[in-house]
Design an enzyme around this catalytic site. Structure first.
Site, PDB file in Angstrom:
ATOM      1  N   THR A  33      -5.589   8.698  -5.248  1.00 24.75           N
ATOM      2  CA  THR A  33      -5.755   8.671  -3.797  1.00 24.75           C
ATOM      3  C   THR A  33      -5.084   9.891  -3.166  1.00 24.75           C
ATOM      4  OG1 THR A  33      -5.725   6.271  -3.837  1.00 24.75           O
ATOM      5  CG2 THR A  33      -5.409   7.280  -1.704  1.00 24.75           C
TER       6      THR A  33
ATOM      7  N   GLU B 153       0.829  -1.211   0.000  1.00 24.76           N
ATOM      8  CA  GLU B 153       0.000   0.000   0.000  1.00 24.76           C
ATOM      9  C   GLU B 153       0.856   1.250   0.000  1.00 24.76           C
ATOM     10  OE1 GLU B 153      -2.601  -1.081  -1.043  1.00 24.76           O
ATOM     11  OE2 GLU B 153      -4.153  -0.621   0.443  1.00 24.76           O
TER      12      GLU B 153
END
Lengths: 306, 306
Positions: free
Chosen positions: B181, B128
């Site tokens: 994001t 991530e």
């Protein structure tokens, strides 16, 4: 039934990570109240023992909460109330909530339970409004529902009963100083960092999960407050030392009860809660500050018949 | 065992009131991955089908997550990975998390489960970090634990599995626009009002309670986001109309999946979730925006053998 006597539990609001939304009811700390049906309409408070509080109906939280119920009901008569106060006003363990909740719960029993628990909370909130200018529900909700209760929302009012593990005990120590709810609210900042907010809702989620799964370790890890405690604890002499002593004695967590000055600790088992009471007490003995201390199971019931 | 094939679930992070702490795994939307033990040390990605993604180990999230596991283990060999991507990167349903979680879960199976689920989450978080610069866990935790999972804390990492009611279905619609994001994080304010914070943790507490008690009405009432959604939804064309259509079709709640642009709805029962998919789709058909739509049960397992 013409009259009943009820036990009105003391309550701990906020419970570290649940500021303004979470509360719990104590089993063995609370007031008693006798409520009697009368043909004369209205509410008359005929006796208050234990504390010096106003007998005038519209200046007394039990009177105001009771009038809210009376106005909403189809009952044509009235009530007489006798109050036996054990909970000191201003101690931070829901003194006004006990009186407000006890009055409306007892009256509802006497008029064949016309109202739901949620409605009783709404009436009792009028008592809280008289006491602190804010019609908050985080003490009256557990006082009426029992156990841990979550006030999910105010508009509309949504009360969520939360499972209460059987071995959970509270220790509450009340240093004899006065903090007004309004003062302890004033010092709070109106904004918080998103980062601290995330920690807070992570912890509240963890606490609710821990209560349902009866995972005492998770409950312990979740009893953190990064937002309110660092600010409000400044008003409570010896807070850090009392908290450290409780944790070192085996408490699952420790924090400010409501807006203080009482400090609560939660423990697994009565024995640990008693040891925690002793170590917390020792801190105030050394400081030389008078205090009351209580140990109580968390009450799975709220107000109840005696 | 020398090689295994696994299903790597798509995940929905945040779930309205649980920004940065809550996530859930989908049962029938996800990638597949084949992991093979090799005597040669290191990790080699030999095939990626379905999406154009880097094969270089240290540029691929599965590679980076896998290396974190490899470095922590006592296994002297290496792995080969084949990835079959169904989840589009940047869709907001945990594309990078599926690859990261799938890789470390499969590798752990092949080395006799040396690591706990919590450790696997920590390895997957490195993937991530490569994808979005933040080692967040709200997608990889449900991808590995399954169901609803709460990230109570990062320091130390504390993952809380939450009960997942059996009749809960998700509808996810992915409008074909790109939101990074990092961009959708940039527009968030670093401070929030205490008042909104209180609403948010009240709702998260309500949602966790509703999941444990399988109270679909409470789940529905709790699926509110007063903090992130009002800001981020501006980046998603037609968000308000899609949400309104989902609610009117009977969804329990609707919000942004992760950082978007996908929009999720939760429903009780598959039939309602299908109807919700149709009404949400109609909005984007009318706008003329391409989209993918999925209906899936919430997966009580995370990554699993095929």
């Amino acid at each position: 039934m013409k009259e009943i006597k009820v036990f009105c539990p003391a309550t701990i609001a906020n419970v570290s990570c649940g500021f303004d939304v979470l509360g719990l009811a104590l089993e063995s700390v609370g007031d008693e109240m006798l409520v009697r049906k009368k043909e004369t309409p209205g509410i008359k408070i005929t006796k208050i023992e234990g504390q010096d509080l106003p007998l005038e109906t519209n200046k007394n939280v039990a009177g105001v909460a009771g009038l809210a119920l009376l106005n909403a009901s189809n009952y044509k008569g009235g009530f007489e109330i006798e109050i036996f106060k054990n909970i000191k006003p201003g101690s931070g363990i829901g003194s006004s909530a006990a009186s407000s909740a006890g009055a409306v719960w007892a009256m509802n029993e006497l008029i064949d339970k016309q109202f739901s628990k949620l409605e009783l909370v709404q009436f009792a909130m009028q008592g809280e409004k008289l006491a602190s200018n804010v019609a908050h529900a985080d003490n009256v909700a557990p006082a009426i529902f029992g156990g841990f209760t979550l006030v999910r929302s105010y508009e509309p009012l949504d009360i969520v009963p939360v499972n209460t593990p059987n071995q959970l005990y509270a220790t509450v120590i009340h240093p004899q100083i006065e903090i007004k709810t309004s003062d302890s609210r004033k010092i709070l900042k109106t904004n918080i960092s998103l980062e601290k907010g995330i920690k807070q809702w992570g912890n509240l989620g963890g606490l609710i999960a821990g209560l349902f799964t009866e995972d005492y370790e998770l409950i312990s890890r979740s009893l953190e407050d990064h937002i309110i405690e660092p600010v409000r604890s400044i008003l409570i002499p010896g807070f850090d030392a009392v908290k450290a002593s409780a944790i070192s004695a085996g408490a699952l967590g420790c924090g400010i009860s409501g807006s203080g000055p009482s400090i609560f600790a939660l423990s697994k088992g009565q024995e640990t809660a008693q040891i925690v009471a002793q170590t917390m007490s020792k801190v105030y003995e050394e400081i030389g500050l008078d205090f009351d201390v209580h140990v109580s199971k968390i009450c799975s019931k709220g107000v109840k018949l005696i």
